[in-house]
Design an enzyme around this catalytic site. Structure first.
Site, PDB file in Angstrom:
ATOM      1  N   ASP A  24      10.132   1.001 -16.534  1.00 17.10           N
ATOM      2  CA  ASP A  24      10.564   2.416 -16.610  1.00 17.10           C
ATOM      3  C   ASP A  24      11.896   2.656 -17.328  1.00 17.10           C
ATOM      4  O   ASP A  24      12.699   3.491 -16.882  1.00 17.10           O
ATOM      5  CB  ASP A  24      10.639   3.022 -15.202  1.00 17.10           C
ATOM      6  CG  ASP A  24       9.305   3.021 -14.477  1.00 17.10           C
ATOM      7  OD1 ASP A  24       8.318   2.546 -15.065  1.00 17.10           O
ATOM      8  OD2 ASP A  24       9.253   3.488 -13.331  1.00 17.10           O
ATOM      9  N   LYS A 129       2.136   4.328 -15.219  1.00 17.02           N
ATOM     10  CA  LYS A 129       1.915   4.255 -13.773  1.00 17.02           C
ATOM     11  C   LYS A 129       2.278   5.590 -13.121  1.00 17.02           C
ATOM     12  O   LYS A 129       3.300   6.188 -13.453  1.00 17.02           O
ATOM     13  CB  LYS A 129       2.722   3.108 -13.169  1.00 17.02           C
ATOM     14  CG  LYS A 129       4.237   3.233 -13.317  1.00 17.02           C
ATOM     15  CD  LYS A 129       4.899   1.955 -12.838  1.00 17.02           C
ATOM     16  CE  LYS A 129       6.402   2.018 -12.775  1.00 17.02           C
ATOM     17  NZ  LYS A 129       6.972   3.019 -11.900  1.00 17.02           N
ATOM     18  N   CYS A 162      11.703   1.641  -8.275  1.00 13.63           N
ATOM     19  CA  CYS A 162      10.528   1.112  -8.975  1.00 13.63           C
ATOM     20  C   CYS A 162      10.569  -0.403  -9.152  1.00 13.63           C
ATOM     21  O   CYS A 162       9.519  -1.056  -9.138  1.00 13.63           O
ATOM     22  CB  CYS A 162      10.349   1.830 -10.297  1.00 13.63           C
ATOM     23  SG  CYS A 162       9.900   3.563 -10.044  1.00 13.63           S
TER      24      CYS A 162
HETATM   25  N1  TIU Z   1      11.524   4.220 -12.071  1.00 11.17           N
HETATM   26  C1  TIU Z   1      12.071   4.663 -10.942  1.00 11.17           C
HETATM   27  O1  TIU Z   1      12.821   3.975 -10.269  1.00 11.17           O
HETATM   28  N2  TIU Z   1      11.800   5.971 -10.598  1.00 11.17           N
HETATM   29  C2  TIU Z   1      12.559   6.709  -9.759  1.00 11.17           C
HETATM   30  O2  TIU Z   1      12.178   7.802  -9.380  1.00 11.17           O
HETATM   31  N3  TIU Z   1      13.764   6.188  -9.422  1.00 11.17           N
HETATM   32  C3  TIU Z   1      14.751   6.775  -8.703  1.00 11.17           C
HETATM   33  O3  TIU Z   1      15.725   6.100  -8.416  1.00 11.17           O
HETATM   34  N4  TIU Z   1      14.639   8.054  -8.341  1.00 11.17           N
END
Ligand code: TIU
Length: 222
Positions: A24, A129, A162
């Site tokens: 991500d 995802k 994540c």
């Molecule tokens: N990729 C990921 O960690 N998505 C989130 O929503 N992270 C947060 O820390 N909010």
């Protein structure tokens, strides 16, 4: 086989059975003016991971490792967005709404895409995802099995959300995960520390932790 100096003990890397999994690294989480920034988060804490991840990515590509990228996001029609996820946070502007870089966490929008510094090369799988974990409702497990991958070198954001969710999913599916300490980031320094400590505690209950320089040192240089 080569050895990575890691915690809680050495990680025995088998490069032909290892993949670098980059979680991500999307513009909406990392760029000033993105969704994360708009929510009041300090994106500089996440941006610190870009340079070391780029160095590790270059070394992993040179070594011929499988590279896999993930992006968190949803269909344009939001049919895969659980109402509970949409409602969470009571944000005035939330998932699916128009944000500073297009519709927030919607596939195909500029903010949903991976930052240019770490952009995937042709042939590197990108896993879209809908959840926090990289395995939930994706074909990641099938791709890894088809490639004969048993070890994951994990980078990305955020450490406690994540990255941790994906490592826990991977661990339960039998993969050995090494989390790269300077290539994962959190908006919260205390979660960064604890997110890493949770992985390596109790003899490596979810996996291993090592800095990028230790991983790079163990990669074959072709
Ligand atoms: N990729 C990921 O960690 N998505 C989130 O929503 N992270 C947060 O820390 N909010």
């Amino acid at each position: 086989m080569s050895v990575i100096e890691a915690e809680p003990y050495d990680f025995e890397l088998s490069p032909s059975r290892a993949a670098m999994l980059i979680i991500d690294m999307q513009r909406d989480f990392l760029e000033p003016g993105g969704f994360g920034d708009a929510l009041g988060n300090d994106v500089t804490l996440l941006r610190k991971t870009i340079a070391p991840t780029r160095r590790l990515l270059d070394a992993a590509r040179r070594a011929g490792l499988t590279i896999i990228h993930t992006r968190e996001g949803h269909r344009a029609d939001l049919a895969d967005l659980p109402p509970a996820k949409k409602a969470r946070g009571r944000f005035a502007t939330g998932i699916g709404d128009a944000g500073p870089m297009g519709r927030i966490l919607v596939r195909g929008e500029p903010g949903h895409d991976i930052i240019p510094e770490l952009y995937p090369l042709r042939g590197e799988p990108v896993i879209d995802k809908p959840g926090k974990g990289a395995f939930h409702a994706t074909d990641l497990d099938a791709i890894l099995k088809n490639l004969g991958i048993a070890q994951l070198i994990v980078c990305g954001v955020t450490t406690e959300v994540c990255v941790n969710t994906s490592v826990r999913e991977a661990n339960d599916r039998g993969y050995d995960c090494l989390v790269v300490s300077d290539c994962v980031g959190s908006y919260f320094p205390e979660f960064q520390e604890m997110g890493l400590r949770m992985i390596k505690a109790q003899g490596g209950i979810f996996g291993w932790v090592a800095p990028s320089e230790a991983v790079i040192a163990a990669l074959p240089s072709t």
